[in-house]
Design an enzyme around this catalytic site. Structure first.
Site, mmCIF file in Angstrom:
data_model
loop_
_atom_site.group_PDB
_atom_site.id
_atom_site.type_symbol
_atom_site.label_atom_id
_atom_site.label_comp_id
_atom_site.label_asym_id
_atom_site.label_seq_id
_atom_site.Cartn_x
_atom_site.Cartn_y
_atom_site.Cartn_z
ATOM 1 C CG ASN A 50 -67.291 -0.475 20.688
ATOM 2 O OD1 ASN A 50 -67.717 -1.461 20.103
ATOM 3 N ND2 ASN A 50 -67.029 0.661 20.061
ATOM 4 C CB VAL A 51 -71.693 -0.236 25.396
ATOM 5 C CG1 VAL A 51 -73.069 0.390 25.600
ATOM 6 C CG2 VAL A 51 -71.823 -1.748 25.200
ATOM 7 C CD GLU A 52 -69.067 4.665 20.157
ATOM 8 O OE1 GLU A 52 -69.891 5.356 19.502
ATOM 9 O OE2 GLU A 52 -67.906 4.432 19.775
ATOM 10 C CB CYS A 61 -63.060 -0.264 25.636
ATOM 11 S SG CYS A 61 -62.382 1.352 25.193
ATOM 12 C CD GLU A 63 -60.203 -3.651 24.452
ATOM 13 O OE1 GLU A 63 -61.251 -2.965 24.454
ATOM 14 O OE2 GLU A 63 -59.279 -3.442 23.674
ATOM 15 C CB CYS A 94 -57.400 2.297 24.292
ATOM 16 S SG CYS A 94 -58.474 1.986 25.707
ATOM 17 C CB CYS A 97 -58.419 -1.647 27.044
ATOM 18 S SG CYS A 97 -60.063 -0.945 26.789
HETATM 19 N N1 THU Z 1 -62.512 1.049 21.668
HETATM 20 C C1 THU Z 1 -62.588 -0.188 22.245
HETATM 21 O O1 THU Z 1 -63.670 -0.771 22.386
HETATM 22 N N2 THU Z 1 -61.429 -0.763 22.659
HETATM 23 C C2 THU Z 1 -60.188 -0.203 22.532
HETATM 24 O O2 THU Z 1 -59.219 -0.755 23.038
HETATM 25 C C3 THU Z 1 -60.031 1.033 21.771
HETATM 26 C C4 THU Z 1 -61.282 1.784 21.485
HETATM 27 C C5 THU Z 1 -63.768 1.692 21.243
HETATM 28 C C6 THU Z 1 -64.183 2.841 22.119
HETATM 29 C C7 THU Z 1 -65.024 3.653 21.154
HETATM 30 O O3 THU Z 1 -66.362 3.204 21.235
HETATM 31 C C8 THU Z 1 -64.466 3.357 19.787
HETATM 32 O O4 THU Z 1 -63.629 2.209 19.955
HETATM 33 C C9 THU Z 1 -63.650 4.474 19.188
HETATM 34 O O5 THU Z 1 -62.661 4.908 20.047
#
Ligand code: THU
Length: 140
Positions: A50-52, A61, A63, A94, A97
């Site tokens: 994940n890259v915020e 995310c 995925e 999620c 994804c």
């Molecule tokens: N996140 C994912 O990378 N994949 C998922 O399927 C669920 C959530 C990440 C997004 C965010 O950076 C962090 O988890 C918290 O929601």
């Protein structure tokens, strides 16, 4: 294509790749690092984290990273997936994804590690909207 037998997948290796890439996640806002590793039907493994973003809604995310890595490295169909958080344990993909993954997998073939067994993508996302729906419902 026949369903992937979970027994054919080296889950320890796939989880290890997911844990490794979770270390490289960029998650300063949520503090939740995520890594995903997908086994492709040609045997290669593609990974993503994940890259915020400070503009929170632009976060991608792990995925999504897998989907990009899959396309960028030659495409194919995903047959197995491991997703873990920074603690190394399973994290549920999620809803968005699940839809992203469904673009690149047969719902009855792709198996996902839950930490205590496996489920198919179809079990996680029954009745998914897909390319056939677009073709069938487009204005003439
Ligand atoms: N996140 C994912 O990378 N994949 C998922 O399927 C669920 C959530 C990440 C997004 C965010 O950076 C962090 O988890 C918290 O929601």
């Amino acid at each position: 294509m026949t369903a992937t037998s979970p027994a054919e997948v080296d889950w320890d290796a796939l989880r290890a790749r997911a844990r490794e890439v979770a270390e490289r996640a960029y998650a300063p806002y949520s503090g939740v690092r995520v890594g995903a590793a997908a086994l492709v039907d040609d045997g290669r493994v593609v990974v993503g984290c994940n890259v915020e973003n400070a503009s929170i809604g632009l976060t991608t995310c792990a995925e999504n990273g897998v989907a990009s890595a899959l396309a960028a490295s030659g495409g194919g169909r995903i047959v197995a997936l491991a997703v873990v958080a920074g603690d190394g344990e399973y994290l549920a993909p999620c809803g968005r994804c699940r839809q992203v993954l469904s673009e690149f997998a047969d719902p009855d073939v792709m198996v996902i590690d839950t930490g205590s067994g496996t489920v198919t993508l179809g079990e996680l996302l029954p009745g998914a909207f897909g390319p056939a729906d677009l073709a069938a419902r487009r204005d003439a």
